[in-house]
Design an enzyme around this catalytic site. Sequence first.
Site, PDB file in Angstrom:
ATOM      1  N   VAL A  16      -5.443  36.755  66.966  1.00  0.00           N
ATOM      2  CA  VAL A  16      -4.346  36.118  66.248  1.00  0.00           C
ATOM      3  C   VAL A  16      -4.737  35.832  64.806  1.00  0.00           C
ATOM      4  CG1 VAL A  16      -2.993  33.977  66.084  1.00  0.00           C
ATOM      5  CG2 VAL A  16      -3.223  35.149  68.287  1.00  0.00           C
ATOM      6  N   GLU A  17      -5.965  35.361  64.604  1.00  0.00           N
ATOM      7  CA  GLU A  17      -6.372  34.946  63.265  1.00  0.00           C
ATOM      8  C   GLU A  17      -6.506  36.117  62.293  1.00  0.00           C
ATOM      9  OE1 GLU A  17      -6.662  32.071  61.883  1.00  0.00           O
ATOM     10  OE2 GLU A  17      -6.367  30.814  63.657  1.00  0.00           O
ATOM     11  N   THR A  18      -7.231  37.154  62.673  1.00  0.00           N
ATOM     12  CA  THR A  18      -7.548  38.220  61.709  1.00  0.00           C
ATOM     13  C   THR A  18      -7.522  39.623  62.314  1.00  0.00           C
ATOM     14  OG1 THR A  18      -9.925  37.963  62.145  1.00  0.00           O
ATOM     15  CG2 THR A  18      -9.008  36.700  60.308  1.00  0.00           C
TER      16      THR A  18
END
Length: 335
Positions: free
Chosen positions: A122-124
């Site tokens: 989700v983050e990167t």
Amino acid sequence: MTKTLTNLGFLILLFCGYSAAVTANPADEAETLIQELAAEKGYPADKLRTLLQGASRNQQVIDSLNRPAETIHTWKTYRPIFLKQNRIEAGVAYWEKNRATLDRAYAIYGVPPEIIVAIVGVETFYGKRPGSISILDALYTQAYHYPKRYQFGRAQLKAFLQILMEEQMEPAMAMGSYAGAMGTPQFIPTSYLSYAVDFDGDGKRDIWGNDADVIGSVANYFSRHNWQKDQLVALPGKRIEPGQPYYIEPAQGATKPDTPLNALASAGIAPTLPTSISPDALATVLHLQGAEGAEFWLGLNNFYVITRYNHSNLYAMAVFQLSQEIRALKNGAAS
């Protein structure tokens, strides 16, 4: 009256101090920060000065911070951003690549592989989109060229300088978002200092290019925020109509679990509880606006822990559901 005047005077003094801080010469303010760190940590002031001399105001950071607020999402629009087949498949590949490290993190911290994988997904997108802005410039800009973010920017810049000194890093190695979130897991500098770990024993805490350190650091973050090993994250709840007990309006903000599951079961909201969970475990009712209408979920302790990473129910639900999809695909591929 005296109390009112006292409070007003305090606010005036606070405002004046704040205004002076953010309108002062950036070089003078930076020197103050250098002297603080040198006194507190014993770092050579000349070395800190050299590091900060490389910092510059970044207009892109200011433009991004000034950008109008993003569209307010509902679960209907938020879910499709992250629950895509390519992100699920890439999550399985990341898991397979780092199987031994993820297993070790689970053994030490109790955080299952799919949750760690989903966070970095989700983050990167598993480290492929960590941001391309110099963290030094992003934080320097917020501290000394963007008054609304002065307190945050200064605190994070101070922490970042500490990271550079402790890790013997060059500032150019640290890239991330315009807000100052760093590396694959998008830690801000204070979170890095508190939770990043050297998980492969090479003497560095590298959350930019070392999957082992990324995995260990995310697991440590969750463990330190009271992740409960082998416990559920969330359960689907039964529909609640307005006026019924425990009905809430759709909300994005996280709420700490405070209602026993057996009370929700008595009200006809909870499903048949699995034997692996205590009926007096605490939960919170989540009301999401999904593609097919209202969705009700029961967020448990581990769901709340995910919101300590990002204080949004939508974010936590995206991580949870992505983790389930990744695990299902991985198990299916292995069968």
